[in-house]
Scaffold this motif. Sequence first.
Motif: not given
Lengths: 344, 703
Positions: B320, B323-324, B379-387
């Motif tokens: 986790t 991957l985040g 890969y599509e199940h990992v969210p796109a987040l800004l750090p």
Amino acid sequence: MTPTAELEQLLSEAVALINQAASPDALEHVRVTFLGRKSRLTEIMRSLPTLSSEERAQTGKHANQFKAAIETCLAQRRDALAAAPVAAPLDVTLPGSAVAHGRLHPITQTIEAILAVFTPMGFEIVEGPEMEFEYYNFDALNIPKDHPSRESFDTFFVDLPSPDPAKGRLLLRSHTSPVQIRMMERCRPPLRIVVPGKVYRPDPLDPSHSFMFHQVEGLMVDSRITFAHLKGVLDAFLKALFGPATKTRFRPHFFPFTEPSAEVDIACASCDGTGCSTCGRKGWIEIMGCGMVHPHVFKAVGYDPAKVQGFAFGMGVERIAMLKHGIKDIRLFFENDLRFLEQF
Amino acid sequence: MKIPLEWLKEYVPIRLKPEALAHRLTMAGLEVTGIEQVDGGPIFDVEITPNRADWLSIIGVAREVAALTGQRLKPPLGHKTQDTRHEKSKTRPTPPRPADDKSRGEHAPRPIIRIEDHHGCSRYIGRVIEGVAIGPSPAWMQRRLLACGARPINTIVDITNYVLFEYGQPLHAFDLQRLAQRTIIVRRAQVAEPITTLDGVARKLAADVLVIADARHPVAVAGIMGGVGSEVTAQTTDILLESACFDPWMIRRTARSLGLVSESSYRFERGVDPMGVEAASIRAARLMQELAGGTETAVQDVGTTTFKRTTIALDVARVTQLLGAPISVPTLRTTFARLSCHVASDASGASLRVAVPSFRRDLTQDVDLIEEVVRVTGYEHVPALLPTTTLRQPQAAPDHAHEQTHALRERCAGLGLTEAVTWSLISESDLARCRCDATRAARLANPLSQDHAYLRPTLLVGLLDVVRRNLTQGALGVRLFEIGHVTQSVLGQEDRAECAHLGVILSGLWARDWQTKTPADFFRLKGLITSIAQHTTGAILQMSPASLAWAEPGQSADIAIDGRPVGVAAQVARHITRPLDLEEDVWFAELSVPALLALTRATPHAHAPATFPPVKRDLSLIIDHTIPFAALHQVMRETGRPLATIIELIDRYAGKQIPAGKTSLTFSIEYRDPARTLTAAEVDAVHQRIGQTLMTRFGVTLR
């Protein structure tokens, strides 16, 4: 004809001539004719003493009115003439004078457009040498000698003795990634860099290949940078570059220096992902490679993989410029025909 | 690699439509680049990344399909042969056993198999199949081979190729009777040992090449290609079937040095499944018995036959953390199980112990397992987040070299120059044309062609070519700049060897419209680079006469700023431009970008402009043309100081009414005092003093 009737007739003649006068000189001529010493008005004024007192008073009054009317008319015409242009009117549709007008090369413009997305996010722009050591181009990036993973990176070697044999032979870098290593060796985390530059691979020239091309590389390292952040930053980047409606997808791939690794595709703008000739019926266009920095790479630069995490990405500048501008042949960039360059 | 779908379906049930399966595989990293429709059904064209040697076979891809779709793999030999063998650990002695030979009575002696180079070959299984009939292979096998891109030859060779595609294990069939003393020795070649490979090429081997030899000489280059003389022919009756595991690095090196890449070497280079060696051998032997009527009479299995699974400890929290995105322990366990891994938990459950199968030698550490999890789950199940991240003082590029260089570019474009990007790699004749010393230029060891064999030591080569191209295409004038790296082979001085240069080139008309026509000339060039340099450094550059190899005589200059050399400017010699069919003259300047940036001006200190009125006077004089303007100007400034604030040349003339060898110059001089209004007498005094000094120092005549 009575003097009064005569004055009325003269007045209408004078007004017509005043309005026809095209210059101050012509106007002066009209004034002299009607108000000068040799004018009919002067004669009439001189004859006043010969008239009866009643006639004298009336004629005198009319003569003064006549004079005033003409002077008013002259003044108006004089103003009108002063306001009129002296020379013939300009043809304002003629071309303006030549101004030397230079342009930046489309590759430079594309690089700057890419960098302009990352710099507000705090990425510093750095560059590195094009003639590079084997160590930075390969070994430190977890690409060992005689390993099939080097196969994707055919390389030009430079026929010079290496100034630092411990770092291997000299070559022309086949990607901008060696600059990641140089920067991590020099700086402590956190680190955020983007690296534009020329790279070289021995591919014969054809419409889609060139032995010299440009890349922009990126690296972000901190204590808790995740794969989700990689997706977030690149998704934001691609939306900024290709428009807010841009759809992206991340597809597993292999790069020796990242794990997990991904290729990033954007949905083809021509068909919105359904498949057309622009995207080769795939619906998606491969745009860049990326991944989480491999622990071996961190070890090579003296970072502790247990304490830092980060992502790296790289993209081909020509490919993006071709996509954005509808350019079908990569060689156009290096022919430098002004008729091509002046379109940007 | 080609994957016929009907063949794939033999090993795994597939319910998805071909397009859906292709998408699923692509999104798991096994990229299907095309689907070809042929008579036998769809064929996938897949691109296999170099880390996934296990995908270089139909069974390998079937295994992936099974993992992704939750189906069960149906290998041709059944699960027992496949899986149990994995865990079986046994060591056999490597030397031959002569006792066995005698016990076989009337049979021919067993073959002798000896591994001399255990590094190069960890295991060698030789199977003897006797009494085979050589003929064409069955149609179904030929069809599959053709679909995979292999040419059918005969039953035996086709079977070895078939099993290569099926299992990913390269095999080789020797004609047993043509092996001297029925012996196989795996050893290094002797220096210049000869072999004629099956492609008909007679080769002399280097000492580091791994060969398969019989009792006398090499019969194959190990893992790459067999030799003429031991191959299967129409007369062959007895086969020695080789199934072996060779060292990837040795195979790769040899394949490269011999320029021989085969389906076999491609797989060995990437690493074959050490436990697949036996299954493929059994499979091929069975097919030879079924399809060629042979009988298996002997097996020799030499070398390491044990395999211990690599066990990787995986900290569950780290998944986790990297991957985040949260991944549950059950998901981890299911995924690893589907990928044929054995999974165990430690007591706390915080860590998994994952034992990876023999065919996944690419999995060596925890990040590899994390990639497997996210690859299979998508890969599509990992969210796109800004750090959110730590801010700190910029450290990577404190000099802002890129930004400063880009400011130079924008300055050049603003002055009317268009940017070119030319080849950094040039030819020896380019160097000669521009009078560069080829021995000082850096050469490529492996150029693509002689046209691009040297690293450019100057931007002149590329820019001159662009001028030629554009003038030929009808341009009336060309005004270009380029900022790019040039390289000098200054040994041992890495920093100095490569340097960014700014090149400016002009030819033909600088500007033309219906009112004026301005040709390019040296002073246009000088004006441009003066402006560029002043913008960057705040200083006025100085030029002094130079004699450059590529310049027209008497038309070249060295450029310095504050006494430091920064570059050169000149008219390009006509003996260079004329052979390029350039009728127009060409002017070129080249400056060192780091030298310019090193002189970057300090933050300017501002002064309010003077408000007291100036007095302007002209000064006309006739001077010997050998006296440089700069010398004259220098004296005028020194003499006129401090009141003569601007001394500007406004006219220069030589010709009628001026004596030969003389030049007439007219200056406009502005006198000004920041603190008061000047009187005419004060100005006259300075003005006369300037004139007098010029007369004394340079013998000028005042007009």
